[in-house]
Every structure is written in structure tokens, then in C-alpha cells.
Write an enzyme that holds these catalytic residues in place. Structure first.
Site, short mmCIF file in Angstrom:
data_model
loop_
_atom_site.label_atom_id
_atom_site.label_comp_id
_atom_site.label_asym_id
_atom_site.label_seq_id
_atom_site.Cartn_x
_atom_site.Cartn_y
_atom_site.Cartn_z
N GLY A 31 -4.12 3.72 -4.50
CA GLY A 31 -4.13 5.13 -4.86
C GLY A 31 -5.52 5.72 -4.91
O GLY A 31 -6.47 5.17 -4.37
N LEU A 33 -6.40 8.41 -3.34
CA LEU A 33 -6.56 8.41 -1.88
C LEU A 33 -7.67 9.34 -1.42
O LEU A 33 -7.83 10.44 -1.95
CB LEU A 33 -5.23 8.81 -1.23
CG LEU A 33 -4.03 7.94 -1.63
CD1 LEU A 33 -2.76 8.45 -0.93
CD2 LEU A 33 -4.26 6.47 -1.33
N GLY A 36 -10.40 8.05 4.01
CA GLY A 36 -10.27 6.71 4.60
C GLY A 36 -8.82 6.23 4.55
O GLY A 36 -8.28 5.71 5.53
N HIS A 37 -8.16 6.44 3.40
CA HIS A 37 -6.75 6.03 3.30
C HIS A 37 -5.88 6.85 4.25
O HIS A 37 -4.95 6.33 4.87
CB HIS A 37 -6.23 6.26 1.88
CG HIS A 37 -6.90 5.44 0.83
ND1 HIS A 37 -7.74 5.96 -0.12
CD2 HIS A 37 -6.83 4.11 0.57
CE1 HIS A 37 -8.16 5.01 -0.92
NE2 HIS A 37 -7.64 3.87 -0.54
N GLN A 61 -5.52 -8.57 -9.41
CA GLN A 61 -6.77 -8.71 -8.65
C GLN A 61 -8.00 -8.21 -9.42
O GLN A 61 -9.09 -8.15 -8.87
CB GLN A 61 -6.66 -8.04 -7.29
CG GLN A 61 -6.60 -6.52 -7.30
CD GLN A 61 -6.30 -5.96 -5.91
OE1 GLN A 61 -5.18 -6.03 -5.42
NE2 GLN A 61 -7.30 -5.37 -5.26
N SER A 188 -12.83 4.63 -3.38
CA SER A 188 -12.35 5.27 -4.63
C SER A 188 -13.41 5.15 -5.71
O SER A 188 -13.48 5.98 -6.61
CB SER A 188 -11.07 4.61 -5.08
OG SER A 188 -10.08 4.79 -4.10
N ARG A 189 -14.25 4.11 -5.64
CA ARG A 189 -15.25 3.90 -6.69
C ARG A 189 -16.46 4.82 -6.53
O ARG A 189 -17.30 4.87 -7.42
CB ARG A 189 -15.65 2.43 -6.76
CG ARG A 189 -14.52 1.56 -7.30
CD ARG A 189 -14.92 0.12 -7.50
NE ARG A 189 -13.91 -0.64 -8.23
CZ ARG A 189 -13.04 -1.49 -7.70
NH1 ARG A 189 -13.05 -1.70 -6.40
NH2 ARG A 189 -12.15 -2.13 -8.45
O1 PAF Z 1 -7.66 -2.76 -0.54
C1 PAF Z 1 -6.93 -2.43 -1.49
O2 PAF Z 1 -6.80 -1.26 -1.83
C2 PAF Z 1 -6.18 -3.50 -2.26
O3 PAF Z 1 -6.93 -4.66 -2.38
C3 PAF Z 1 -4.78 -3.80 -1.67
C4 PAF Z 1 -4.87 -4.36 -0.27
C5 PAF Z 1 -3.96 -2.51 -1.66
C6 PAF Z 1 -4.07 -4.82 -2.54
O4 PAF Z 1 -3.91 -4.36 -3.84
#
Ligand code: PAF
Length: 285
Positions: A31, A33, A36-37, A61, A188-189
Site C-alpha cells: 500500500g 501507492l 512506481g506501484h 517481514q 513509500s519510505r
Molecule cells: O515489496 C513489497 O512491497 C513487499 O515486500 C511485498 C512483495 C508486497 C511482500 O509483502
């Protein structure tokens, strides 16, 4: 756009989609977004009939002291952006829908070797979390194609290895990094950076390009080149986690015999840990 939070209706919709003869592309995201997304969704639309984007800030993660709670969540804006690029379906599950009530009891996916390097070294458990969620999404969506950004180059190779090792019949597509006009890779960061930090962070990409240029001119003293780039970034007040010239396929330290290179870097700029890379090929001498 179908917007779905639960696994069962997602599976039902996708069964109908497949039965109607349509191919499916998956675009996994966390999210918040940005362009790039949206580029990933646009590419996905050229590869399949029906595009499923997922938004899931995956707790597995993130390390215990990382930015899971602070990670930007902007669902309303994300939905508007996905609608603007004609995404067909958005899957936005809650954490409990994906992991049940006990995250620590979750079976996980481990990809050896590649995950011990670079970001894997600095963020223990990170790639296990990524591989696990991507594996789950592959099983839930059963896409023909899955699309990822190449800013996370190491992540892309980890997912490639997992896809091959676990026999997923899915084509992976890596999409080139999208950048601000001054070169900073979209992330996003970047949102955590103030204006001055955003401007200064352009030096990361400039350093990558500078080292690429030197290698292409024949300087193959990789350790000195890495040290030079780290010094330059340190002098700007950034904290370099790694700046490594690697074989683009194995991610091992580059050797003079290599022809395909990637330079990977992770740099702490103020509150944000930023990733970037350049990949290039040297012509045979
Ligand atoms: O690249 C990301 O945004 C994340 O690591 C992913 C691939 C959506 C997995 O949570």
C-alpha cells in the site's frame, strides 16, 4: 474494481475469472501507492486479462524495532489510484485473515543463501517474511503472472528462487525502478523525508551511476570503488548499510570475469532506510 477482504470470496471470484478463460496477474504491495506501484499495475495489464493488486502490510517481514506500526496506511487514496489505472481487483485482508490469531505459529518459507546477504544480513527474518507472504498470495490467487518492482532487486531474486524451487508455474516480471526527476528512487519510505533530505537523497543514485561509469571505463578495483562511494555518502551525513558491486545473477561480490553487474545499496537517510540499485552489462573485451 472488486474490493475484497476475505480469502473465500477472492477464491470464488478468481475461479469464475479462470473459468471465463481469463488470465490473471498479481501485483503484491504493502500500500501507500505511488507512481512506481501504478506502473506495476500498468505492466500487469499488458501481461494478463485480469489484474489483482494486494495491499497487506506484512508483519512477518518487519523486525521488532522496525517501522511496522508507523508504516504509512493510505487506503482511501490507494483505492482511488488503483481505480484510475483500471485495476480489476483489490485484495486487502486483515492480518488475522492471513495469519490467524498466532503469528508465531505460522509455517514459513526459507530461501537459503541469497537471503543471508545484504538486506538479509541487516534485517534478520525479513526475507523469510517476504517469501512466506508471497508464497501464500501465489497459492491464494494462483496467477499466471506476478509483477514486482526491481528497486527491491534482492527481493526479486529471492522470489525467483522460491518460485523455481517450489514449482510455482508463474511468470515473474520485474519492472524498472521509477524515479523522481532528480533521480531518487520512488519508495513509500520517501514520505518520511523532509524536503532537504529528499533533495540530498538524490546523491544515492548519482553515486551508483558514477561507479557504474567508472567500471565501464575499465576500473575493476571493486573494493576501492565501493569504499569511494561509501565515503562520499557518509560525508553527506548518510549512514551506509552496504554499497556492493555484485554479480547480477548470484549477488556474490563481483569478480573481474563477470559481465553482468548490479550495484546494490541501502542507505539510512534521516528516518528512512532507502534502497537503490543499477544493473548493467559490460561488453566483452
Ligand atoms: O515489496 C513489497 O512491497 C513487499 O515486500 C511485498 C512483495 C508486497 C511482500 O509483502
Amino acid at each position: 474494481m472488486h474490493t475484497i477482504s476475505n480469502k473465500r470470496p477472492l477464491r470464488e471470484l478468481l475461479t469464475d475469472t479462470r473459468q471465463a478463460g481469463q488470465t490473471i496477474a498479481l501485483v503484491p504491495t504493502m500500500g501507500n501507492l505511488h507512481a512506481g506501484h501504478l506502473q506495476l499495475v500498468k505492466v500487469a495489464k499488458t501481461k494478463a486479462d485480469f489484474v489483482v493488486c494486494t495491499i497487506f502490510v506484512n508483519p512477518l517481514q518487519f523486525g521488532p524495532h522496525e517501522d511496522l506500526d508507523a508504516y504509512p496506511r493510505t487506503l482511501g487514496e490507494d483505492i482511488a489510484k488503483l481505480t484510475s489505472v483500471d485495476c480489476d481487483c483489490l485484495f486487502i485482508p486483515a492480518v488475522s485473515e492471513i495469519y490467524g490469531s498466532d503469528l508465531s505459529a505460522q509455517s514459513t518459507v526459507q530461501v537459503p543463501e541469497l537471503t543471508n546477504l545484504y538486506c538479509g544480513k541487516s534485517r534478520p527474518g525479513h526475507f523469510e517474511g517476504v517469501a512466506t507472504i508471497v508464497c501464500k498470495l501465489f497459492n491464494l490467487v494462483q496467477p499466471n503472472v506476478a509483477v514486482f518492482g526491481l528497486k527491491d532487486y534482492q527481493q526479486f531474486l529471492v522470489i525467483q528462487k522460491m518460485t523455481a524451487d517450489l514449482e510455482f508455474n508463474i511468470d515473474l516480471v520485474g519492472v524498472a525502478i521509477q524515479r523522481e526527476a532528480h533521480g531518487l528512487a520512488l519508495s513509500s519510505r520517501n514520505r518520511y523525508l523532509n524536503d532537504e533530505q529528499q533533495q540530498k537523497a538524490a546523491l544515492i543514485y548519482q553515486s551508483l551511476l558514477d561507479i557504474e561509469k567508472r567500471i565501464k571505463k575499465g576500473n575493476l578495483d571493486f573494493s576501492s570503488l565501493e569504499a569511494l562511494a561509501v565515503q562520499r555518502l557518509d560525508d553527506t551525513g548518510f549512514k551506509v548499510d552496504y554499497f556492493s558491486i555484485c554479480n547480477a545473477n548470484t549477488l556474490r561480490a563481483a569478480s573481474k570475469l563477470d559481465r553482468e553487474f548490479v550495484i546494490l545499496t541501502a542507505v539510512q537517510v534521516g528516518p528512512s532506510r532507502l534502497l537503490d540499485n543499477v544493473r548493467f552489462t559490460l561488453d566483452k573485451q
